[in-house]
Design an enzyme around this catalytic site. Structure first.
Site, mmCIF file in Angstrom:
data_model
loop_
_atom_site.group_PDB
_atom_site.id
_atom_site.type_symbol
_atom_site.label_atom_id
_atom_site.label_comp_id
_atom_site.label_asym_id
_atom_site.label_seq_id
_atom_site.Cartn_x
_atom_site.Cartn_y
_atom_site.Cartn_z
ATOM 1 N N LYS A 243 0.712 -1.031 -0.484
ATOM 2 C CA LYS A 243 0.044 0.355 -0.290
ATOM 3 C C LYS A 243 0.863 1.260 -0.038
ATOM 4 O O LYS A 243 1.365 1.518 0.932
ATOM 5 C CB LYS A 243 -1.093 -0.400 1.171
ATOM 6 N N GLU B 290 9.468 1.915 10.536
ATOM 7 C CA GLU B 290 10.153 3.067 9.761
ATOM 8 C C GLU B 290 9.966 5.098 10.327
ATOM 9 O O GLU B 290 8.970 4.575 9.498
ATOM 10 C CB GLU B 290 11.357 3.151 9.262
ATOM 11 N N CYS C 216 13.247 11.694 7.321
ATOM 12 C CA CYS C 216 12.583 11.535 8.355
ATOM 13 C C CYS C 216 14.407 11.661 9.295
ATOM 14 O O CYS C 216 14.374 11.920 10.695
ATOM 15 C CB CYS C 216 12.389 10.225 8.656
ATOM 16 N N GLU D 28 8.766 16.579 15.011
ATOM 17 C CA GLU D 28 9.416 16.090 13.965
ATOM 18 C C GLU D 28 8.902 17.675 12.307
ATOM 19 O O GLU D 28 7.339 16.753 12.015
ATOM 20 C CB GLU D 28 9.135 14.809 12.808
#
Length: 477
Positions: free
Chosen positions: A173, A248, A282, A382
């Site tokens: 997906k 992750e 990231c 973040e």
């Protein structure tokens, strides 16, 4: 352009029920393609196909799977320009970055995994002097793979290639924001001639297709890359079926700059790393920690780097950065920049709003905050935009404490010319990866983090092992 079919059981098939979704070009905010969002029934079809295909594919000789991956590598290499153009249009990466980094990452991962798969020892004795205890590594089964929009082919290949390489079957997906590159990849898999049902693709959103995959009783493993919030949801949904989950997730990378190095060069390198891909990585070095004796010089160098960071149309050649991926991402970044201002950080470059000359597109200004402390929102969350936070430190111990004072632990960066300090500090940084003095990561190096940055590792033999069960057979003759 309508691309509403899913790839299930070796064919492009219509969704169970139409659910159109526009894919937006973030450079002009216009829809350029339409996909369909899937539902539980589509996931059920794909998982059933993968389950049927698993026994035969798992029993396929390893050399035959390698040959299929080698064919996929050649097809990907031939169509890499097409892949770069697709990525650039769907998520806004400038075409040079899309070609040399985004699409190239996929090709590089296929090549690196082929090397490691050829060398991987699937069966061996426990110890050379104990051959009666036989250790076998076997494919885990049907794998649900969920990939993000920011580095689409980097993440697709980090998951699909090791899974297929060891004999698993998969249902992918991709992000609904940037799905077309994954659909192009599915065309490549089809052309390579993998058996039907081995690779399947269902588009959809996280709460529907992602949740259906994560909780599905016939999915043996979930591998997810994305936000920590969504990763938590995947793990919770997977808990009832006790399937393996690798994650992750986010990062808030500290970049420690000591006075004993070339500070101007280190700051420039750090700022470029933060702004690259419009800050949507990231592992970006978003928190710059600078020794106080050179702090003012570092702030000046960061302002200069931000001023030289051009923003432009992703379709044009050059070293500029492009737009953020979506309206939602643009709004989030603007809100967090304003939070930095409101909480007292010193804005020295950029700020809220679009760059000069842009009245549409999800473009953000390369932004630098000085005098940040680790309690501020911009130091904790973040941002996923071109926003750099700079803060001073007085000692090595303080620098390490600030660096580790985060819920994340993905990548830390270290700039020093003192070799003993390099080794001493790198061992104390609580992160899955430490990059020092501009060193890059080679293919096959494990990618992943500590704490809320996830679990498991992608790349190389570590990424291969994630898709394998370990069986101990006693009494082997």
């Amino acid at each position: 352009m309508r691309k509403t079919d899913f790839y299930i059981d070796g064919a492009w098939v219509a969704p169970g029920a139409p659910n159109d979704f526009d894919v937006i070009n973030p450079a002009d905010e216009q829809a350029f393609a339409t996909i369909s969002l899937g539902a539980q029934s589509d996931v059920d079809r794909a998982v059933a196909a993968a389950k049927r295909a698993f026994p035969g594919y798992a029993a396929t000789p390893h050399g035959e799977r390698i040959a299929l991956l080698e064919k996929l590598y050649e097809i990907y290499k031939r169509r890499m320009g097409e892949m770069a153009e697709t990525i650039s249009k769907e998520m806004g990466a400038p075409i040079k970055l899309a070609t040399q980094a985004q699409a190239a990452a996929g090709l590089g991962h296929i090549k690196a995994f082929l090397r490691d798969l050829k060398e991987f020892e699937f069966e061996r004795p426990l110890y050379p002097d104990q051959p009666e205890e036989h250790i076998a590594h076997e494919p885990i089964g049907v794998c649900g793979l969920i990939t993000p929009w920011n580095w689409p082919m980097n993440q697709v290949t980090l998951k699909v290639i090791p899974a297929l390489g060891v004999g698993c079957t998969v249902v992918l997906k991709p992000s609904e924001i940037a799905p077309l590159s994954a659909m192009l990849f599915a065309e490549m898999v089809d052309e390579a001639g993998f058996p039907k049902g081995v690779f399947n693709l269902v588009n959809g959103d996280g709460p529907t297709v992602g949740a259906a995959l994560s909780s599905h009783p016939n999915v043996d493993m979930m591998s997810f890359t994305g936000s920590t919030r969504a990763g938590v949801a995947v793990q919770k949904a997977a808990a009832d079926t006790v399937k393996r989950v690798t994650l992750e997730l986010g990062g808030k990378g500290p970049n420690l700059i000591f006075a004993d190095t070339d500070v101007a060069k280190a700051v420039k390198r750090g700022a470029i790393g933060c702004f690259m891909n419009s800050g949507q990585s990231c592992n970006a070095p978003t928190r710059m920690l600078v020794e106080r004796s050179v702090y003012d010089d570092a702030v000046g160098a960061a302002v200069e780097a931000a001023g030289k960071c051009a923003v432009g149309d992703p379709a044009e050649d050059g070293n500029h950065i492009g737009p953020l991926s979506s309206a939602q991402q643009f709004d989030k970044v603007q809100t967090l920049i304003q939070a930095g201002i409101d909480e007292g950080a010193r804005l020295v470059a950029g700020g809220v709003g679009r760059p000069e000359g842009f009245n549409r597109g999800y473009y953000a200004r390369p932004t630098v905050f000085a005098d940040v402390n680790n309690e501020m929102t911009i130091a904790r969350e973040e941002i996923f935009g071109p926003v750099l936070s700079i803060m001073p430190f007085d000692s090595e111990e303080e620098a390490i404490a600030i660096a580790n004072d985060t819920p994340y632990g993905l990548t830390s960066y270290l700039q020093t010319d003192d070799v003993e300090r390099m080794r001493r500090v790198s061992r104390q940084l609580r992160a899955g990866m430490v990059q020092m003095n501009g060193a890059s990561r080679p293919g096959g190096s494990p990618f992943g983090g500590y704490k809320m940055s996830g679990n498991g590792r992608e790349g190389g033999r570590w990424g291969i092992e994630d898709y394998l069960e370990v069986k101990a057979i006693s009494g082997w003759k």
